[in-house]
Design an enzyme around this catalytic site. Structure first.
Site, short mmCIF file in Angstrom:
data_model
loop_
_atom_site.label_atom_id
_atom_site.label_comp_id
_atom_site.label_asym_id
_atom_site.label_seq_id
_atom_site.Cartn_x
_atom_site.Cartn_y
_atom_site.Cartn_z
N HIS A 109 92.36 98.74 7.30
CA HIS A 109 92.56 100.19 7.27
C HIS A 109 92.02 100.85 8.54
O HIS A 109 92.64 101.77 9.08
CB HIS A 109 91.87 100.80 6.05
CG HIS A 109 92.31 100.20 4.76
ND1 HIS A 109 91.60 100.34 3.58
CD2 HIS A 109 93.40 99.46 4.44
CE1 HIS A 109 92.22 99.69 2.62
NE2 HIS A 109 93.32 99.15 3.11
N HIS A 268 101.08 102.20 1.18
CA HIS A 268 99.83 101.55 1.56
C HIS A 268 100.08 100.17 2.14
O HIS A 268 99.38 99.74 3.08
CB HIS A 268 98.87 101.44 0.38
CG HIS A 268 97.58 100.80 0.78
ND1 HIS A 268 96.58 101.48 1.44
CD2 HIS A 268 97.15 99.51 0.65
CE1 HIS A 268 95.59 100.66 1.70
NE2 HIS A 268 95.90 99.45 1.24
N ASP A 272 98.78 98.54 5.71
CA ASP A 272 98.24 97.20 5.93
C ASP A 272 98.98 96.47 7.04
O ASP A 272 98.38 95.79 7.88
CB ASP A 272 98.31 96.38 4.64
CG ASP A 272 97.26 96.78 3.62
OD1 ASP A 272 96.29 97.49 3.98
OD2 ASP A 272 97.39 96.38 2.45
N HIS A 295 98.48 90.29 3.59
CA HIS A 295 97.71 89.93 4.77
C HIS A 295 97.98 88.50 5.23
O HIS A 295 98.02 88.22 6.43
CB HIS A 295 96.22 90.12 4.50
CG HIS A 295 95.86 91.50 4.09
ND1 HIS A 295 96.11 92.60 4.88
CD2 HIS A 295 95.27 91.99 2.96
CE1 HIS A 295 95.70 93.69 4.27
NE2 HIS A 295 95.19 93.35 3.10
#
Length: 329
Positions: A109, A268, A272, A295
């Site tokens: 973030h 969101h 990322d 991720h």
């Protein structure tokens, strides 16, 4: 969530200046930027639950983003894709040769905010193993960066142009980078969850400073209620709460204030992606397409890309060799 300390600073017009991005291929790249002044904040680590102090400071041109563990004699860890050592639920960088203690978790973030604000070079000092989560989005990092302000530097900003499509997959999930159809970074992301409150969501954006602020920065991380016990058993999400994460229970949002946007979940995920891609050390000119990407796939994508020099071209200054080890006394 703990309050932030910004010291005796005043917000000026320079704190709110728009990031200048390249306007066309072949055009002169803009200069690099660092922070105009240092600034600090205090918050809770999402996974560790620890109270952690964060300080952001100016850094010389071509430094990149360097994390420093002040509780470990200032040990320095470059924020680069090849220093990612864990991708379970957050992006974690570290120095494997120094053991598990020399690491910093949940950097995505903050990295997204640094990208959104156009900060190329900065030192990030932490007295713990994780970046504070604040409200679970990038917005409070943006506030800190706006208050610190941006200072131009003489070096040229590096940009990475995608020349050939690179793709990584895991089952039906995938992430890929393609040659750019327009200037800058374009992201198209889709997610699909059994939970009715999420379902299938799609979001696309041409990423710029203004679109990041308008469409993405305040979108929070999220979790499923039935997964919380398993996360705690694995030593994760110890600092999670309804103040810093959206909690979904099938068709219900458990947060009293509800959602900030109907498709906050996929937005969101785009935050990322922006943070994870910024670990390449340059601004990417290309199109990102992802489905159920997280991720792990984001980092695999960068590693695959950088291992194939024919798939990209660097414009501007190549970042110098990153600093590793303890800061000088």
């Amino acid at each position: 969530m703990d309050g932030m300390s910004i010291g005796p600073l005043e917000m000026t017009d320079s704190c709110l200046s728009e990031t200048v991005l390249p306007t066309r291929k072949g055009a002169a790249d803009p200069c690099q930027h660092t922070l105009r002044r240092s600034i600090c904040g205090i918050g809770i680590g999402l996974h560790t639950g620890q109270r952690i102090s964060l300080s952001l400071s100016p850094a010389p041109a071509d430094t990149g983003i360097i994390f420093r563990r002040t509780d470990l004699d200032g040990y320095m860890i470059p924020a680069t894709y090849d220093h990612v050592i864990d991708t379970r639920l957050s992006t974690v960088i570290g120095i494997p040769a120094q053991g598990a203690a020399v690491r910093v978790a949940t950097i995505e973030h903050l990295m997204a905010a640094l990208s959104g604000c156009g900060i190329d070079n900065a030192y990030v000092d932490l007295d713990g193993p994780e970046v504070p989560v604040f409200d679970g989005s990038a917005s409070e990092f943006m506030f800190l960066l706006d208050c610190a302000g941006r200072a131009p530097q003489t070096a040229t900003r590096p940009t990475l142009e995608i020349l050939r499509t690179v793709r990584v997959e895991d089952g039906d999930a995938f992430a890929e980078l393609r040659p750019p159809t327009t200037d800058g970074l374009n992201i198209s992301m889709s997610i699909e969850f059994a939970a009715q409150a999420i379902g299938r969501q799609i979001f696309s954006a041409q990423v710029s400073a203004s679109s990041f602020r308008r469409d993405l920065e305040n979108c929070r991380t999220f979790t499923l209620r039935q997964e919380i016990d398993a996360l705690h058993a694995a030593g994760l999400a110890r600092g999670g709460s309804l103040e810093n994460a959206i909690v979904v229970d099938d068709d219900r949002i458990l947060n009293p204030t509800g959602l900030r946007r109907p498709d906050e979940f996929v937005r969101h995920k785009v935050v990322d992606v922006i943070g994870d891609l910024y670990l390449c050390g340059a601004i990417i000119h290309g199109d990102f397409h992802g489905h159920k990407s997280g991720h792990t796939l984001n980092n695999r994508l960068l590693r695959t890309l950088m291992a194939n020099p024919s798939a990209w071209r660097l414009h501007g200054h190549a970042p110098r060799k990153r600093q590793i080890g303890r800061a000088a006394a």
